[in-house]
Design a protein around this motif. Sequence first.
Motif, PDB file in Angstrom:
ATOM      1  N   LEU A 103      -1.698  -7.780  10.115  1.00  0.00           N
ATOM      2  CA  LEU A 103      -2.952  -7.280  10.338  1.00  0.00           C
ATOM      3  C   LEU A 103      -3.777  -8.783  10.559  1.00  0.00           C
ATOM      4  O   LEU A 103      -4.372  -8.673  11.471  1.00  0.00           O
ATOM      5  CB  LEU A 103      -3.629  -6.729   9.002  1.00  0.00           C
ATOM      6  CG  LEU A 103      -4.940  -6.263   9.351  1.00  0.00           C
ATOM      7  CD1 LEU A 103      -5.113  -5.122  10.247  1.00  0.00           C
ATOM      8  CD2 LEU A 103      -5.675  -5.435   7.909  1.00  0.00           C
ATOM      9  N   ASP A 104      -3.340  -9.852   9.596  1.00  0.00           N
ATOM     10  CA  ASP A 104      -3.967 -11.219  10.239  1.00  0.00           C
ATOM     11  C   ASP A 104      -3.617 -11.483  11.845  1.00  0.00           C
ATOM     12  O   ASP A 104      -4.377 -12.050  12.311  1.00  0.00           O
ATOM     13  CB  ASP A 104      -3.601 -12.098   8.955  1.00  0.00           C
ATOM     14  CG  ASP A 104      -4.347 -12.041   7.794  1.00  0.00           C
ATOM     15  OD1 ASP A 104      -4.976 -11.227   7.817  1.00  0.00           O
ATOM     16  OD2 ASP A 104      -3.538 -12.554   6.885  1.00  0.00           O
ATOM     17  N   THR A 105      -2.339 -11.331  11.764  1.00  0.00           N
ATOM     18  CA  THR A 105      -1.954 -11.789  13.051  1.00  0.00           C
ATOM     19  C   THR A 105      -2.669 -10.963  14.401  1.00  0.00           C
ATOM     20  O   THR A 105      -3.077 -11.498  15.404  1.00  0.00           O
ATOM     21  CB  THR A 105      -0.391 -11.704  13.239  1.00  0.00           C
ATOM     22  OG1 THR A 105       0.308 -12.584  12.416  1.00  0.00           O
ATOM     23  CG2 THR A 105       0.109 -12.109  14.803  1.00  0.00           C
ATOM     24  N   ILE A 106      -2.528  -9.614  14.308  1.00  0.00           N
ATOM     25  CA  ILE A 106      -3.124  -9.039  15.266  1.00  0.00           C
ATOM     26  C   ILE A 106      -4.676  -9.150  15.512  1.00  0.00           C
ATOM     27  O   ILE A 106      -5.355  -9.143  16.638  1.00  0.00           O
ATOM     28  CB  ILE A 106      -2.840  -7.349  15.205  1.00  0.00           C
ATOM     29  CG1 ILE A 106      -2.925  -6.423  16.297  1.00  0.00           C
ATOM     30  CG2 ILE A 106      -3.717  -6.760  14.015  1.00  0.00           C
ATOM     31  CD1 ILE A 106      -1.789  -7.007  17.377  1.00  0.00           C
TER      32      ILE A 106
ATOM     33  N   LEU B 102      -3.782  -0.085   8.867  1.00  0.00           N
ATOM     34  CA  LEU B 102      -4.712   0.290   7.723  1.00  0.00           C
ATOM     35  C   LEU B 102      -3.996   1.592   7.033  1.00  0.00           C
ATOM     36  O   LEU B 102      -4.039   1.814   5.864  1.00  0.00           O
ATOM     37  CB  LEU B 102      -5.845   0.645   8.097  1.00  0.00           C
ATOM     38  CG  LEU B 102      -7.087  -0.465   8.424  1.00  0.00           C
ATOM     39  CD1 LEU B 102      -8.237   0.148   9.057  1.00  0.00           C
ATOM     40  CD2 LEU B 102      -7.002  -1.540   7.475  1.00  0.00           C
ATOM     41  N   PHE B 103      -3.451   2.342   8.039  1.00  0.00           N
ATOM     42  CA  PHE B 103      -2.789   3.473   7.345  1.00  0.00           C
ATOM     43  C   PHE B 103      -1.409   3.070   6.777  1.00  0.00           C
ATOM     44  O   PHE B 103      -1.253   3.516   5.522  1.00  0.00           O
ATOM     45  CB  PHE B 103      -2.327   4.427   8.483  1.00  0.00           C
ATOM     46  CG  PHE B 103      -3.149   5.619   9.084  1.00  0.00           C
ATOM     47  CD1 PHE B 103      -3.625   6.371   8.075  1.00  0.00           C
ATOM     48  CD2 PHE B 103      -3.817   5.399  10.331  1.00  0.00           C
ATOM     49  CE1 PHE B 103      -4.487   7.458   8.572  1.00  0.00           C
ATOM     50  CE2 PHE B 103      -4.726   6.340  10.647  1.00  0.00           C
ATOM     51  CZ  PHE B 103      -5.262   7.352   9.540  1.00  0.00           C
ATOM     52  N   GLN B 104      -0.855   2.117   7.019  1.00  0.00           N
ATOM     53  CA  GLN B 104       0.515   1.363   6.445  1.00  0.00           C
ATOM     54  C   GLN B 104      -0.117   1.061   5.031  1.00  0.00           C
ATOM     55  O   GLN B 104       0.654   1.144   3.956  1.00  0.00           O
ATOM     56  CB  GLN B 104       1.121   0.385   7.152  1.00  0.00           C
ATOM     57  CG  GLN B 104       2.316  -0.193   6.637  1.00  0.00           C
ATOM     58  CD  GLN B 104       3.417   0.734   6.390  1.00  0.00           C
ATOM     59  OE1 GLN B 104       3.684   1.261   7.167  1.00  0.00           O
ATOM     60  NE2 GLN B 104       3.741   1.036   5.260  1.00  0.00           N
ATOM     61  N   LEU B 105      -1.145   0.304   4.972  1.00  0.00           N
ATOM     62  CA  LEU B 105      -1.411  -0.169   3.893  1.00  0.00           C
ATOM     63  C   LEU B 105      -2.031   0.757   2.614  1.00  0.00           C
ATOM     64  O   LEU B 105      -1.615   0.877   1.582  1.00  0.00           O
ATOM     65  CB  LEU B 105      -2.954  -1.389   3.909  1.00  0.00           C
ATOM     66  CG  LEU B 105      -2.640  -2.706   4.613  1.00  0.00           C
ATOM     67  CD1 LEU B 105      -3.985  -3.337   4.940  1.00  0.00           C
ATOM     68  CD2 LEU B 105      -1.668  -3.459   3.838  1.00  0.00           C
ATOM     69  N   LEU B 106      -2.561   1.921   3.274  1.00  0.00           N
ATOM     70  CA  LEU B 106      -3.106   3.068   2.440  1.00  0.00           C
ATOM     71  C   LEU B 106      -1.849   3.616   1.894  1.00  0.00           C
ATOM     72  O   LEU B 106      -1.685   4.292   0.793  1.00  0.00           O
ATOM     73  CB  LEU B 106      -3.788   3.957   3.012  1.00  0.00           C
ATOM     74  CG  LEU B 106      -5.157   3.582   3.373  1.00  0.00           C
ATOM     75  CD1 LEU B 106      -6.148   4.733   4.131  1.00  0.00           C
ATOM     76  CD2 LEU B 106      -6.047   3.428   1.969  1.00  0.00           C
TER      77      LEU B 106
END
Length: 295
Positions: A148-151, A167-171
């Motif tokens: 996420l940081d990179t993108i 965000l879905f992956q984190l959830l």
Amino acid sequence: MNVPEQKGRRDYHETKEHAGKSFPFNIYPCSIPLDFSQVPVHWHEEMEIISVKKGRGTVTVDMKPFPVSAGDAIAVFPGQLHGISRRGADAFEYENIIFLPDMLKGPGSDFCNTAFLDPIVAETISGPIHFSSASPEGALFSGHIEQLDTICEQRPYGYQLAVKSLLFQLLYDISCHELWKERKKPSASRDRMKQLLGYIEEHYGEKITIQQAASLCGYSSSHFMKYFKKYTGMAFIEYLNDYRLTAAGHKLLNAKASVTSIAQGCGFDNLSYFNRLFRQKYGLSPRQYRRQEKG
């Protein structure tokens, strides 16, 4: 009234937009003590993921302290009262990933809505979720945050699609945690604290006594002082003065009023007392602070 955010400042009930209405997501770095000495207890409607990059600190959520260090992350759900401080003398650096869960919701009775996103919005998740860097789950979670940081750093065309995907992956990572499966209504104790913090936001420029604050919470003064210190880690008067000083710092940079007028408007009738507390917080007198920040 909510005091706008400035360097060294966060609203205790944050109602500022962390990003645009069309894409309510933001990610930004923070450093203690470079940006602020600590993050006092506050709450907001967004979900927040705190990802630790350097140093050691404590994230306190609904009175429970979570010691954290580099590589750890904590998922804080909407409505949960939380604060952040460092441990030790070294800098504590972390980043905030903040988003409204509604940005991920599908139409109607979509299963992901009812099973995962609605409980987040309804504030029924029982507690924050701590990912330790020492665990496989924590390492996986941190890896997704790095993506996420990179993108977000590169921001190619259509990066918003990748952000939503991550965000879905984190959830999903969060939903695999056992604590996720527990459900409970917000406690009356937390609701009382929210009510009190809201009152402070609206009336910080007026006289607020311990007796008044205790009455708002339905407690005796002695019980209230213990309750408030347990929830926030600060005595009530210390917390109130810190809020007022932060509001004064913002007004010094954004208003043309005199120092005396600003002090009085922020609840300080004694100018010398205000000047002393201000210097303790910012390391400068109010006039020096105004000159330095404005260059």
